[in-house]
Design an enzyme around this catalytic site. Structure first.
Site, mmCIF file in Angstrom:
data_model
loop_
_atom_site.group_PDB
_atom_site.id
_atom_site.type_symbol
_atom_site.label_atom_id
_atom_site.label_comp_id
_atom_site.label_asym_id
_atom_site.label_seq_id
_atom_site.Cartn_x
_atom_site.Cartn_y
_atom_site.Cartn_z
ATOM 1 N N LYS A 172 10.040 6.576 -1.166
ATOM 2 C CA LYS A 172 9.143 6.671 -0.010
ATOM 3 C C LYS A 172 9.636 7.665 1.027
ATOM 4 C CE LYS A 172 6.628 2.348 -0.266
ATOM 5 N NZ LYS A 172 6.222 1.120 0.389
ATOM 6 N N LYS A 191 3.002 4.610 -11.495
ATOM 7 C CA LYS A 191 2.449 3.308 -11.103
ATOM 8 C C LYS A 191 1.065 3.481 -10.466
ATOM 9 C CE LYS A 191 4.158 1.426 -7.446
ATOM 10 N NZ LYS A 191 4.961 0.829 -6.377
ATOM 11 N N LYS A 241 -1.655 2.526 -4.055
ATOM 12 C CA LYS A 241 -2.579 2.751 -2.939
ATOM 13 C C LYS A 241 -2.458 4.185 -2.424
ATOM 14 C CE LYS A 241 -1.411 -1.818 -1.003
ATOM 15 N NZ LYS A 241 -0.452 -2.454 -0.121
HETATM 16 P P1 TYM Z 1 2.739 -4.075 -1.768
HETATM 17 O O1 TYM Z 1 1.856 -4.273 -0.597
HETATM 18 O O2 TYM Z 1 3.150 -2.681 -2.110
HETATM 19 O O3 TYM Z 1 2.075 -4.683 -3.065
HETATM 20 C C1 TYM Z 1 1.594 -6.013 -3.081
HETATM 21 C C2 TYM Z 1 1.861 -6.665 -4.416
HETATM 22 O O4 TYM Z 1 1.231 -5.930 -5.473
HETATM 23 C C3 TYM Z 1 2.191 -5.625 -6.475
HETATM 24 N N1 TYM Z 1 1.848 -4.314 -7.067
HETATM 25 C C4 TYM Z 1 1.654 -4.110 -8.374
HETATM 26 N N2 TYM Z 1 1.714 -4.959 -9.424
HETATM 27 C C5 TYM Z 1 1.439 -4.438 -10.653
HETATM 28 N N3 TYM Z 1 1.145 -3.124 -10.851
HETATM 29 C C6 TYM Z 1 1.070 -2.254 -9.830
HETATM 30 N N4 TYM Z 1 0.760 -0.976 -10.035
HETATM 31 C C7 TYM Z 1 1.347 -2.734 -8.514
HETATM 32 N N5 TYM Z 1 1.384 -2.157 -7.279
HETATM 33 C C8 TYM Z 1 1.696 -3.141 -6.415
HETATM 34 C C9 TYM Z 1 3.523 -5.567 -5.740
HETATM 35 O O5 TYM Z 1 4.618 -5.732 -6.623
HETATM 36 C C10 TYM Z 1 3.367 -6.720 -4.769
HETATM 37 O O6 TYM Z 1 3.664 -7.940 -5.398
HETATM 38 N N6 TYM Z 1 7.286 -5.297 -0.164
HETATM 39 C C11 TYM Z 1 6.031 -5.841 -0.622
HETATM 40 C C12 TYM Z 1 5.392 -6.822 0.361
HETATM 41 C C13 TYM Z 1 6.315 -7.890 0.812
HETATM 42 C C14 TYM Z 1 6.720 -9.017 0.057
HETATM 43 C C15 TYM Z 1 7.589 -9.774 0.919
HETATM 44 C C16 TYM Z 1 6.468 -9.466 -1.249
HETATM 45 C C17 TYM Z 1 6.889 -7.987 2.023
HETATM 46 N N7 TYM Z 1 7.658 -9.121 2.101
HETATM 47 C C18 TYM Z 1 8.180 -10.944 0.483
HETATM 48 C C19 TYM Z 1 7.071 -10.663 -1.675
HETATM 49 C C20 TYM Z 1 7.920 -11.380 -0.813
HETATM 50 C C21 TYM Z 1 5.069 -4.699 -0.856
HETATM 51 O O7 TYM Z 1 5.197 -3.653 -0.291
HETATM 52 O O8 TYM Z 1 4.034 -5.011 -1.650
#
Ligand code: TYM
Length: 340
Positions: free
Chosen positions: A117, A201, A204
């Protein structure tokens, strides 16, 4: 087997930093919905995490409502799961500070997501982007969560959370104070790849909208995106070994399996030997059937933002009640005034 010392609790979150896609749905939202049946669930909108990169203040609250609407549309029941904005529970940020003093620089230096990032301009990234995984550990441990459903890209952050929990317990001679949480990552939807490039991947932030299926895409948009999805010229193999070195084929078979609840092997039993000309329409059909009701429900929830706000406020109240006792105990353990 020994009895669990901590009650079984699920925590997870999604950042309000852009439109949600099929990867978020299969890697996270669909799992949350299944888990609410058996676990005490805390599912939040990670707005503190979102501001580690610039978010337009005039839009952030609505982006938060959109994630809440997606949770509800995916089938989460606010009577079971607490759904809330992260920033409405102060204990997350407060515990994160204490964990900043537990985590080691060397641990954070290894985090690949920061490297991706921050790119070439590490020195211009926010400090928050660097300590982001420490806040994530606080999110999880402030509820003493035992299980964390996430996509595979979060695996390293979960390992860091386990390290922080272990070091805190050891440093303060409080064995077993924090549970060592289990990531729930398995399944074919844990890593959904871009429709344009099977080695990247689904994300977004990908500039090409053709690379992802958004939760709000219409049936026609889904059909077109799957029709144009990158493939190779070979027919589908009969066994999963045959998917090796065929990232696009592997991804499309994985999406089909995750949507229907089958294994990739079962999907190949049916489609092995057939070309993408036959497989793509079948994939489009299951994708449209699974995703368009979610998009429709999301639009219905978003038409009543006051109801979303009521759900978020009630969720925040429950989350605060669960988090405050942990934080109070942590402060006592650390030795803050008035002392142990
Ligand atoms: P974020 O917002 O990027 O994504 C949310 C969730 O979607 C999953 N994900 C995917 N799963 C499968 N294939 C993909 N291409 C894909 N892209 C995203 C992510 O793995 C996630 O589960 N850091 C986290 C948010 C967060 C969090 C936490 C999660 C903050 N605190 C505590 C669990 C526990 C994030 O940026 O997710």
């Amino acid at each position: 087997m020994t009895e669990p010392t901590h009650s079984q609790r699920v925590l997870s979150g999604v950042q309000p930093s852009g439109a949600l896609h099929l990867g978020n749905y299969l890697g996270a939202l669909k799992k949350f919905t299944a888990l609410q049946e058996t676990y005490d669930c805390y599912l939040f909108v990670a707005d503190l995490h979102a501001i580690t990169v610039w978010q337009e203040p005039a839009k952030l609250a609505d982006q938060t409502r959109e994630i809440a609407a997606a949770y509800l549309a995916a089938g989460l029941d606010p009577k079971r799961a607490a759904i809330f904005p992260q920033s409405a529970v102060r204990a997350h940020a407060e515990l994160a500070w204490i964990f900043n003093c537990t985590a080691r620089l060397g641990w954070l230096d290894r985090m690949t997501q920061f490297k991706e990032k921050s790119g070439k301009h590490k020195e211009r990234s926010s400090v928050g982007l660097y300590t982001y995984p420490v806040l994530q550990a606080a999110d999880i441990l402030v509820y003493k969560a035992t299980h964390v459903p996430v996509g595979e890209d979060q695996k390293q952050h979960l390992e860091l959370t386990r390290d922080i929990a272990g070091k805190f317990n050891t440093d303060f001679d409080a064995p077993d104070f924090f549970p060592i949480p289990e990531p729930l990552i398995q399944g074919p939807g844990a890593r959904v790849m871009s429709l344009r490039d099977g080695s990247a991947k689904m994300s977004k932030s990908d500039p090409s909208d053709q690379s992802r299926i958004n939760l709000t895409d219409t049936a026609d948009e889904i059909l077109q995106k799957i029709k144009r999805a990158k493939t190779d010229p070979e027919p589908l193999p009969e066994t999963i070994e045959g998917l090796t070195d065929r990232p696009e084929a592997d991804n499309l078979v994985g999406i089909y399996a995750a949507l229907t609840g089958e294994t990739k092997a079962q999907v190949l039993e049916r489609f092995g030997g057939q070309g993408f000309g036959a497989f793509k329409p079948a994939l489009a059909e299951v994708t449209v059937a699974a995703m368009t009701p979610v998009g429709d429900a999301m639009r219905r929830y978003l038409a009543d933002p006051a109801e979303i706000d009521r759900i978020l406020a009630a969720g925040a109240e429950r989350a605060n009640a669960a988090a405050e006792p942990t934080l109070a105990e942590v402060k006592r353990i650390v030795g803050f005034w008035p002392g142990r």
